[in-house]
Design a protein around this motif. Structure first.
Motif, PDB file in Angstrom:
ATOM      1  N   ARG A   7     -15.739  64.406 -27.003  1.00  0.00           N
ATOM      2  CA  ARG A   7     -15.550  65.847 -27.208  1.00  0.00           C
ATOM      3  C   ARG A   7     -15.215  66.156 -28.665  1.00  0.00           C
ATOM      4  NH1 ARG A   7     -11.684  69.866 -27.233  1.00  0.00           N
ATOM      5  NH2 ARG A   7     -12.323  71.819 -26.226  1.00  0.00           N
ATOM      6  N   ASP A   8     -14.485  65.267 -29.300  1.00  0.00           N
ATOM      7  CA  ASP A   8     -14.114  65.469 -30.705  1.00  0.00           C
ATOM      8  C   ASP A   8     -15.341  65.560 -31.615  1.00  0.00           C
ATOM      9  OD1 ASP A   8     -11.453  65.458 -30.072  1.00  0.00           O
ATOM     10  OD2 ASP A   8     -11.102  63.358 -30.634  1.00  0.00           O
ATOM     11  N   MET A   9     -16.459  64.991 -31.190  1.00  0.00           N
ATOM     12  CA  MET A   9     -17.660  64.979 -32.013  1.00  0.00           C
ATOM     13  C   MET A   9     -18.225  66.379 -32.244  1.00  0.00           C
ATOM     14  SD  MET A   9     -18.038  61.839 -32.858  1.00  0.00           S
ATOM     15  CE  MET A   9     -19.692  61.837 -33.531  1.00  0.00           C
ATOM     16  N   TYR A  10     -17.945  67.306 -31.340  1.00  0.00           N
ATOM     17  CA  TYR A  10     -18.531  68.646 -31.465  1.00  0.00           C
ATOM     18  C   TYR A  10     -17.508  69.777 -31.356  1.00  0.00           C
ATOM     19  CZ  TYR A  10     -18.073  69.002 -26.369  1.00  0.00           C
ATOM     20  OH  TYR A  10     -17.572  69.048 -25.097  1.00  0.00           O
ATOM     21  N   PHE A  63     -17.358  72.792 -33.823  1.00  0.00           N
ATOM     22  CA  PHE A  63     -18.561  73.617 -33.851  1.00  0.00           C
ATOM     23  C   PHE A  63     -18.652  74.529 -32.628  1.00  0.00           C
ATOM     24  CE2 PHE A  63     -19.559  69.595 -36.059  1.00  0.00           C
ATOM     25  CZ  PHE A  63     -19.671  70.106 -37.341  1.00  0.00           C
ATOM     26  N   SER A  64     -17.879  74.233 -31.596  1.00  0.00           N
ATOM     27  CA  SER A  64     -17.875  75.065 -30.388  1.00  0.00           C
ATOM     28  C   SER A  64     -16.982  76.292 -30.550  1.00  0.00           C
ATOM     29  CB  SER A  64     -17.421  74.242 -29.175  1.00  0.00           C
ATOM     30  OG  SER A  64     -16.054  73.886 -29.299  1.00  0.00           O
ATOM     31  N   SER A  65     -16.286  76.408 -31.683  1.00  0.00           N
ATOM     32  CA  SER A  65     -15.361  77.530 -31.893  1.00  0.00           C
ATOM     33  C   SER A  65     -16.046  78.779 -32.424  1.00  0.00           C
ATOM     34  CB  SER A  65     -14.249  77.106 -32.867  1.00  0.00           C
ATOM     35  OG  SER A  65     -13.471  76.056 -32.327  1.00  0.00           O
ATOM     36  N   CYS A  66     -17.338  78.710 -32.675  1.00  0.00           N
ATOM     37  CA  CYS A  66     -18.078  79.867 -33.203  1.00  0.00           C
ATOM     38  C   CYS A  66     -17.954  81.056 -32.246  1.00  0.00           C
ATOM     39  CB  CYS A  66     -19.546  79.498 -33.398  1.00  0.00           C
ATOM     40  SG  CYS A  66     -20.593  80.886 -33.907  1.00  0.00           S
ATOM     41  N   ILE A  67     -17.660  82.252 -32.810  1.00  0.00           N
ATOM     42  CA  ILE A  67     -17.526  83.452 -31.989  1.00  0.00           C
ATOM     43  C   ILE A  67     -18.671  84.445 -32.248  1.00  0.00           C
ATOM     44  CG2 ILE A  67     -15.034  83.264 -31.698  1.00  0.00           C
ATOM     45  CD1 ILE A  67     -14.710  85.277 -33.993  1.00  0.00           C
ATOM     46  N   ASN A  68     -19.728  83.982 -32.899  1.00  0.00           N
ATOM     47  CA  ASN A  68     -20.919  84.816 -33.134  1.00  0.00           C
ATOM     48  C   ASN A  68     -20.591  86.091 -33.903  1.00  0.00           C
ATOM     49  OD1 ASN A  68     -22.457  82.955 -31.637  1.00  0.00           O
ATOM     50  ND2 ASN A  68     -22.033  84.023 -29.721  1.00  0.00           N
ATOM     51  N   CYS A  69     -19.687  86.000 -34.868  1.00  0.00           N
ATOM     52  CA  CYS A  69     -19.294  87.185 -35.637  1.00  0.00           C
ATOM     53  C   CYS A  69     -20.297  87.518 -36.733  1.00  0.00           C
ATOM     54  CB  CYS A  69     -17.906  86.981 -36.246  1.00  0.00           C
ATOM     55  SG  CYS A  69     -17.813  85.642 -37.474  1.00  0.00           S
ATOM     56  N   MET A  70     -21.138  86.567 -37.103  1.00  0.00           N
ATOM     57  CA  MET A  70     -22.198  86.730 -38.104  1.00  0.00           C
ATOM     58  C   MET A  70     -21.677  86.893 -39.532  1.00  0.00           C
ATOM     59  SD  MET A  70     -25.028  89.022 -36.040  1.00  0.00           S
ATOM     60  CE  MET A  70     -23.895  90.387 -35.809  1.00  0.00           C
ATOM     61  N   LEU A  71     -20.409  86.593 -39.777  1.00  0.00           N
ATOM     62  CA  LEU A  71     -19.909  86.640 -41.152  1.00  0.00           C
ATOM     63  C   LEU A  71     -20.665  85.651 -42.028  1.00  0.00           C
ATOM     64  CD1 LEU A  71     -16.009  86.888 -40.849  1.00  0.00           C
ATOM     65  CD2 LEU A  71     -17.710  88.701 -40.742  1.00  0.00           C
ATOM     66  N   CYS A  72     -21.008  84.514 -41.461  1.00  0.00           N
ATOM     67  CA  CYS A  72     -21.718  83.496 -42.241  1.00  0.00           C
ATOM     68  C   CYS A  72     -23.115  83.974 -42.648  1.00  0.00           C
ATOM     69  CB  CYS A  72     -21.803  82.181 -41.468  1.00  0.00           C
ATOM     70  SG  CYS A  72     -22.570  82.294 -39.837  1.00  0.00           S
ATOM     71  N   TYR A  73     -23.714  84.864 -41.864  1.00  0.00           N
ATOM     72  CA  TYR A  73     -25.026  85.412 -42.223  1.00  0.00           C
ATOM     73  C   TYR A  73     -24.902  86.368 -43.406  1.00  0.00           C
ATOM     74  CZ  TYR A  73     -27.348  83.239 -38.318  1.00  0.00           C
ATOM     75  OH  TYR A  73     -27.879  82.302 -37.470  1.00  0.00           O
ATOM     76  N   ALA A  74     -23.818  87.128 -43.429  1.00  0.00           N
ATOM     77  CA  ALA A  74     -23.570  88.026 -44.557  1.00  0.00           C
ATOM     78  C   ALA A  74     -23.246  87.238 -45.816  1.00  0.00           C
ATOM     79  CB  ALA A  74     -22.429  88.981 -44.223  1.00  0.00           C
ATOM     80  N   ALA A  75     -22.733  86.014 -45.653  1.00  0.00           N
ATOM     81  CA  ALA A  75     -22.364  85.186 -46.796  1.00  0.00           C
ATOM     82  C   ALA A  75     -23.507  84.310 -47.293  1.00  0.00           C
ATOM     83  CB  ALA A  75     -21.170  84.290 -46.417  1.00  0.00           C
ATOM     84  N   CYS A  76     -24.535  84.135 -46.473  1.00  0.00           N
ATOM     85  CA  CYS A  76     -25.601  83.171 -46.777  1.00  0.00           C
ATOM     86  C   CYS A  76     -26.666  83.768 -47.700  1.00  0.00           C
ATOM     87  CB  CYS A  76     -26.253  82.707 -45.468  1.00  0.00           C
ATOM     88  SG  CYS A  76     -27.643  81.576 -45.707  1.00  0.00           S
ATOM     89  N   PRO A  77     -26.773  83.302 -48.935  1.00  0.00           N
ATOM     90  CA  PRO A  77     -27.790  83.840 -49.840  1.00  0.00           C
ATOM     91  C   PRO A  77     -29.217  83.527 -49.386  1.00  0.00           C
ATOM     92  CG  PRO A  77     -26.726  81.919 -50.822  1.00  0.00           C
ATOM     93  CD  PRO A  77     -25.953  82.258 -49.580  1.00  0.00           C
ATOM     94  N   VAL A 114     -26.227  79.939 -36.059  1.00  0.00           N
ATOM     95  CA  VAL A 114     -27.080  79.393 -34.999  1.00  0.00           C
ATOM     96  C   VAL A 114     -27.274  77.893 -35.190  1.00  0.00           C
ATOM     97  CG1 VAL A 114     -29.438  79.397 -34.069  1.00  0.00           C
ATOM     98  CG2 VAL A 114     -28.248  81.556 -34.487  1.00  0.00           C
ATOM     99  N   LEU A 115     -27.429  77.452 -36.436  1.00  0.00           N
ATOM    100  CA  LEU A 115     -27.625  76.023 -36.691  1.00  0.00           C
ATOM    101  C   LEU A 115     -26.355  75.225 -36.391  1.00  0.00           C
ATOM    102  CD1 LEU A 115     -29.777  76.212 -39.948  1.00  0.00           C
ATOM    103  CD2 LEU A 115     -30.539  75.603 -37.640  1.00  0.00           C
ATOM    104  N   ALA A 116     -25.199  75.841 -36.609  1.00  0.00           N
ATOM    105  CA  ALA A 116     -23.939  75.175 -36.249  1.00  0.00           C
ATOM    106  C   ALA A 116     -23.827  75.032 -34.738  1.00  0.00           C
ATOM    107  CB  ALA A 116     -22.749  75.950 -36.801  1.00  0.00           C
ATOM    108  N   LEU A 117     -24.218  76.076 -34.009  1.00  0.00           N
ATOM    109  CA  LEU A 117     -24.177  75.996 -32.548  1.00  0.00           C
ATOM    110  C   LEU A 117     -25.218  75.014 -32.015  1.00  0.00           C
ATOM    111  CD1 LEU A 117     -23.571  79.735 -31.665  1.00  0.00           C
ATOM    112  CD2 LEU A 117     -22.091  77.812 -31.102  1.00  0.00           C
ATOM    113  N   MET A 118     -26.350  74.913 -32.705  1.00  0.00           N
ATOM    114  CA  MET A 118     -27.339  73.924 -32.306  1.00  0.00           C
ATOM    115  C   MET A 118     -26.738  72.522 -32.392  1.00  0.00           C
ATOM    116  SD  MET A 118     -31.209  73.208 -33.725  1.00  0.00           S
ATOM    117  CE  MET A 118     -30.790  72.189 -35.130  1.00  0.00           C
ATOM    118  N   HIS A 119     -26.014  72.265 -33.475  1.00  0.00           N
ATOM    119  CA  HIS A 119     -25.399  70.944 -33.620  1.00  0.00           C
ATOM    120  C   HIS A 119     -24.315  70.726 -32.566  1.00  0.00           C
ATOM    121  CE1 HIS A 119     -24.187  67.245 -35.472  1.00  0.00           C
ATOM    122  NE2 HIS A 119     -22.935  67.667 -35.543  1.00  0.00           N
ATOM    123  N   ARG A 120     -23.634  71.803 -32.164  1.00  0.00           N
ATOM    124  CA  ARG A 120     -22.607  71.658 -31.137  1.00  0.00           C
ATOM    125  C   ARG A 120     -23.198  71.035 -29.874  1.00  0.00           C
ATOM    126  NH1 ARG A 120     -21.393  71.336 -26.639  1.00  0.00           N
ATOM    127  NH2 ARG A 120     -19.873  72.453 -25.388  1.00  0.00           N
TER     128      ARG A 120
END
Length: 252
Positions: free
Chosen positions: A143-146, A149-163, A176-182
């Motif tokens: 469980r520690d392996m992921y 990455f399971s803590s994502c709350i889909n707030c999309m702040l990272c999309y606003a930050a991503c150039p 989405v890519l972080a959740l894919m890795h989860r």
């Protein structure tokens, strides 16, 4: 009113499609105390100054992720950001960057939801089990392996930050890519090869990431999308070369 109450100026980005050709800033004077969040400031505006101001919110506890917005140019959850941090100079509140504005501080989420659905954000069982066989077991170490990455709350702040997402909206994006890795890192899941193959051959997937890392800095839950994307890249490369060494293994 409390003796410690002060007045702060909040500039709010307004966009009403039925009357505005372009978004415009509107200023409000808001009384506040040190324990008031930016979200509470916006709620004061809506309740007492201007009922037409539109924004999303729900839990007020940094769990639902719906109150994300640009606060003085930085992607933040308004419920987790306090007005006292911007006193006495005031602050500017705008809709999340790189996302279409529907009205005032409300942005369209269709692109994000479509991309989230595309990576199959659920466990695809590695092996079928009947109810009689019991649950899919997992150790704490697995469980520690992921977990983070399971803590994502889909707030999309990272999309606003991503150039990269700002330059190329077809890029799948950090959340989405972080959740894919989860799910890829979950020992119970058997869908890693399918997910990696679907996003491993174009700039729209994880190879499109330019490794700026701002996505990880703005995450309110401590998720590290940049790390998840790097691990996706590594796993994709391993899968690719495994095809030449042991054909068929990479697709399992």
């Amino acid at each position: 009113m409390a003796d410690t109450e002060k007045i702060i100026e909040i500039q709010v980005l307004r966009y009403r499609p039925e009357q505005d050709k372009e978004p415009v800033l509107q200023s409000y004077k808001v009384p506040f105390t040190d324990d008031m969040s930016v979200l509470q400031g916006l709620q004061y505006i809506k309740d007492y100054l201007d009922g037409t101001v539109s924004f999303r919110w729900s839990c007020r506890m940094a769990i639902c992720g719906s109150c994300g917005m640009m606060i003085d140019g930085k992607p933040k959850l308004s419920c987790k950001t306090f007005l006292r941090e911007y006193y006495p100079q005031g602050l500017k509140v705008e809709a999340l960057a790189h996302l279409p504005i529907e009205r005032d501080l409300v942005v369209g989420v269709e692109d994000f939801v479509t991309k989230l659905e595309s990576i199959k954000p659920y466990i695809i069982p590695k092996e079928k089990r009947t109810l009689e066989q019991g649950e899919y077991l997992q150790t704490p170490q697995q469980r520690d392996m992921y977990e983070q990455f399971s803590s994502c709350i889909n707030c999309m702040l990272c999309y606003a930050a991503c150039p990269q997402y700002g330059l190329n909206p077809s890029f799948t994006g950090p959340g989405v890519l972080a959740l894919m890795h989860r799910y890829n890192a979950d020992s119970r899941d058997g869908g890693q090869a399918e997910r990696l193959n679907s996003l491993g051959h174009a700039d729209e997937g994880f190879w499109g990431c330019t490794a700026v890392g701002y996505c990880s800095e703005v995450c309110p839950k401590g998720v590290d999308p940049a790390n998840a994307i790097n691990q996706n890249k590594m796993n994709s490369a391993i899968n690719y070369f495994t095809r030449f060494v042991t054909p068929g293994e990479a697709d399992k």
